[in-house]
Design an enzyme around this catalytic site. Structure first.
Site, PDB file in Angstrom:
ATOM      1  N   ASP A  18       8.780  28.159  46.650  1.00 21.73           N
ATOM      2  CA  ASP A  18       8.692  28.938  47.886  1.00 21.73           C
ATOM      3  C   ASP A  18       9.795  29.999  47.931  1.00 21.73           C
ATOM      4  O   ASP A  18       9.535  31.165  48.214  1.00 21.73           O
ATOM      5  CB  ASP A  18       8.798  28.008  49.111  1.00 21.73           C
ATOM      6  CG  ASP A  18       7.663  26.988  49.133  1.00 21.73           C
ATOM      7  OD1 ASP A  18       6.747  27.114  48.302  1.00 21.73           O
ATOM      8  OD2 ASP A  18       7.698  26.071  49.963  1.00 21.73           O
ATOM      9  N   GLU A 259       4.090  27.500  41.272  1.00 21.02           N
ATOM     10  CA  GLU A 259       3.419  28.774  41.557  1.00 21.02           C
ATOM     11  C   GLU A 259       4.085  29.940  40.830  1.00 21.02           C
ATOM     12  O   GLU A 259       3.433  30.701  40.119  1.00 21.02           O
ATOM     13  CB  GLU A 259       3.433  29.018  43.077  1.00 21.02           C
ATOM     14  CG  GLU A 259       2.762  30.301  43.464  1.00 21.02           C
ATOM     15  CD  GLU A 259       2.316  30.363  44.911  1.00 21.02           C
ATOM     16  OE1 GLU A 259       1.971  29.313  45.490  1.00 21.02           O
ATOM     17  OE2 GLU A 259       2.297  31.470  45.466  1.00 21.02           O
TER      18      GLU A 259
HETATM   19  O1  TRH Z   1       9.809  24.712  41.723  1.00 19.82           O
HETATM   20  P1  TRH Z   1       8.341  24.642  41.740  1.00 19.82           P
HETATM   21  O2  TRH Z   1       7.768  23.351  41.416  1.00 19.82           O
HETATM   22  O3  TRH Z   1       7.800  25.123  43.136  1.00 19.82           O
HETATM   23  C1  TRH Z   1       6.795  24.462  43.859  1.00 19.82           C
HETATM   24  C2  TRH Z   1       5.570  25.279  43.990  1.00 19.82           C
HETATM   25  O4  TRH Z   1       5.821  26.554  44.481  1.00 19.82           O
HETATM   26  C3  TRH Z   1       4.580  24.594  44.881  1.00 19.82           C
HETATM   27  O5  TRH Z   1       3.419  25.361  45.031  1.00 19.82           O
HETATM   28  C4  TRH Z   1       5.236  24.375  46.209  1.00 19.82           C
HETATM   29  O6  TRH Z   1       4.397  23.774  47.091  1.00 19.82           O
HETATM   30  C5  TRH Z   1       6.454  23.535  45.990  1.00 19.82           C
HETATM   31  O7  TRH Z   1       7.332  24.205  45.107  1.00 19.82           O
HETATM   32  C6  TRH Z   1       7.170  23.254  47.260  1.00 19.82           C
HETATM   33  O8  TRH Z   1       7.777  25.673  40.634  1.00 19.82           O
HETATM   34  P2  TRH Z   1       7.727  27.264  40.603  1.00 19.82           P
HETATM   35  O9  TRH Z   1       6.817  27.781  41.670  1.00 19.82           O
HETATM   36  O10 TRH Z   1       7.416  27.642  39.257  1.00 19.82           O
HETATM   37  O11 TRH Z   1       9.185  27.735  40.947  1.00 19.82           O
HETATM   38  C7  TRH Z   1      10.242  27.603  40.050  1.00 19.82           C
HETATM   39  C8  TRH Z   1      11.158  28.816  40.156  1.00 19.82           C
HETATM   40  O12 TRH Z   1      12.341  28.559  39.421  1.00 19.82           O
HETATM   41  C9  TRH Z   1      10.546  30.079  39.570  1.00 19.82           C
HETATM   42  O13 TRH Z   1      10.923  31.184  40.367  1.00 19.82           O
HETATM   43  C10 TRH Z   1      11.191  30.183  38.203  1.00 19.82           C
HETATM   44  C11 TRH Z   1      12.551  29.631  38.488  1.00 19.82           C
HETATM   45  N1  TRH Z   1      13.301  29.099  37.342  1.00 19.82           N
HETATM   46  C12 TRH Z   1      14.516  29.659  37.031  1.00 19.82           C
HETATM   47  O14 TRH Z   1      14.945  30.624  37.683  1.00 19.82           O
HETATM   48  N2  TRH Z   1      15.232  29.150  35.997  1.00 19.82           N
HETATM   49  C13 TRH Z   1      14.809  28.088  35.259  1.00 19.82           C
HETATM   50  O15 TRH Z   1      15.509  27.664  34.331  1.00 19.82           O
HETATM   51  C14 TRH Z   1      13.536  27.517  35.591  1.00 19.82           C
HETATM   52  C15 TRH Z   1      13.017  26.375  34.794  1.00 19.82           C
HETATM   53  C16 TRH Z   1      12.820  28.044  36.641  1.00 19.82           C
END
Ligand code: TRH
Length: 369
Positions: A18, A259
């Protein structure tokens, strides 16, 4: 620009999706469209984890219901139905020109999204213009975020840049030195990672698996040696958001989740596997199947089978084939998946960037007001 000031509200439920999307949108609105953006976050620590650096035009504010809200902005984004603080809503009503209230929804490939995108969502008591905005993958939805220079930066990420990237984290470029397959792993801790790592250890080609810090990484670290069979594990910190893109570009295949990383993997153009955020009553399986339906339509039959098998197994969907079989077919069809992904990106490019679509949508509504 007609709508200069934007307020984005985001509640961090768990994880980083989010806030990851809200931060990205804030940055684009300010950096690419000249907006002044206030990002209101209930738990700013989550933003620190993304190592978000200060961006001109964006200010970050911690909030709760008691926060001292000043004059609301021209456009107010309620990210992922997080609700707006009552005091802020009162201030919206009191503003001489009523702000436009946008409910930014979760991303889904389900067909109903198109019908609901852009619909008004009249407030039951207050006279405030409120609309749904749905991200999506088809014409008639809001699309997904893509910074103006993203593909250019991705294409400029050449061999020396890749080598430097690995070196920054203390590793050699395994693809160059050992002709290994580099894979990044970001998933929820309930993923069937044991079966995946066992299959990778038996792979005919060496596999280097980059695992950024997460609860899943901690489990893997406790259970697996750094080398087993043909598999090498590379644990790394949770990298800054911009560098996460580079990790996706530096690898040959990417396991992503939620997402935002899911969308970034699509722009990276490397074969990817989605671990979807689990929902009650298996609602996420419908969402997963809807995306597979759209995405696999553009792949060759063997590649589509490989993708479907591995994604279903990775998400523990009932009736899925064994994960080892899925992995093998997925890995074998990597080249054709890359071609399919190029077409997929064309399709996303044709429906535009979410921030541009959002801005146009808001401008069209305010012009009618
Ligand atoms: O963290 P998430 O599992 O987020 C989830 C989803 O958005 C889901 O739909 C929602 O309902 C829930 O949260 C509450 O996965 P997502 O969306 O990929 O977000 C991870 C973020 O972290 C993304 O912006 C990429 C970032 N990231 C980094 O900046 N550095 C890293 O090393 C990694 C692995 C990710």
């Amino acid at each position: 620009m007609l709508l200069q000031q934007w307020d984005i509200f985001c509640r961090v439920i768990d994880n980083f999706g989010d806030i990851g999307v809200s931060w990205r949108l804030a940055r684009q609105l300010a950096g690419e469209h000249g907006a002044t953006v206030r990002l209101w976050v209930d738990k700013p620590d989550a933003l620190h984890a993304l190592c978000a650096q200060a961006v001109s035009g964006v200010t970050v504010h911690a909030y709760d219901d008691e926060a001292p809200f000043t004059r609301p902005a021209d456009v107010v984004i309620e990210a992922f139905g997080c609700g707006l603080p009552p005091a802020y809503v009162n201030a919206m009503v009191a503003r001489e020109t009523r702000p436009l209230w946008i409910i930014l929804e979760y991303l889904s490939a389900e067909p109903w999204v198109r019908e609901h995108h852009g619909l008004p969502s009249p407030h039951p008591q207050l006279n405030l213009p409120r609309y749904f905005f749905f991200p999506g993958f088809t014409e008639g939805t809001g699309s997904v975020l893509r910074e103006r220079d993203l593909l250019q930066r991705r294409d400029a990420f050449d061999q020396p840049a890749k080598r430097a990237w690995w070196a920054r984290y203390g590793f050699a470029d395994a693809q160059q030195d050992a002709n290994a397959l580099a894979v990044s792993l970001f998933a929820y801790p309930h993923a069937p990672y044991r079966a995946l790592l066992a299959a990778c250890a038996q792979s005919a080609v060496p596999i280097v698996m980059a695992i950024p810090e997460s609860p899943l990484a901690q489990q893997v670290r406790h259970e697996f040696p750094l080398r087993s069979g043909n598999l090498e594990l590379r644990f790394m910190p949770f990298v800054p958001q911009a560098e996460y893109d580079e990790l996706l570009w530096a690898c040959d295949a990417n396991f992503v989740r939620g997402e935002d990383s899911f969308v970034r993997a699509q722009w990276a153009g490397k074969p990817f596997v989605w671990h979807i955020y689990p929902q009650e009553a298996n609602a996420h399986v419908v969402k997963l199947q809807a995306f597979l339906h759209e995405y696999c339509a553009g792949l060759s039959a063997p590649a589509a089978d490989g993708v479907r098998e591995l994604w279903l197994a990775w998400n523990s969907v009932e009736g899925a084939p064994p994960l080892a079989q899925g992995w093998q077919n997925f890995a074998q069809t990597r080249q054709t998946q890359v071609q399919g992904l190029q077409q997929w990106q064309e399709r996303l490019l044709n429906i535009g960037d979410l921030s541009v679509n959002l801005l146009r949508f808001c401008q069209a509504i305010s012009a009618k007001k």
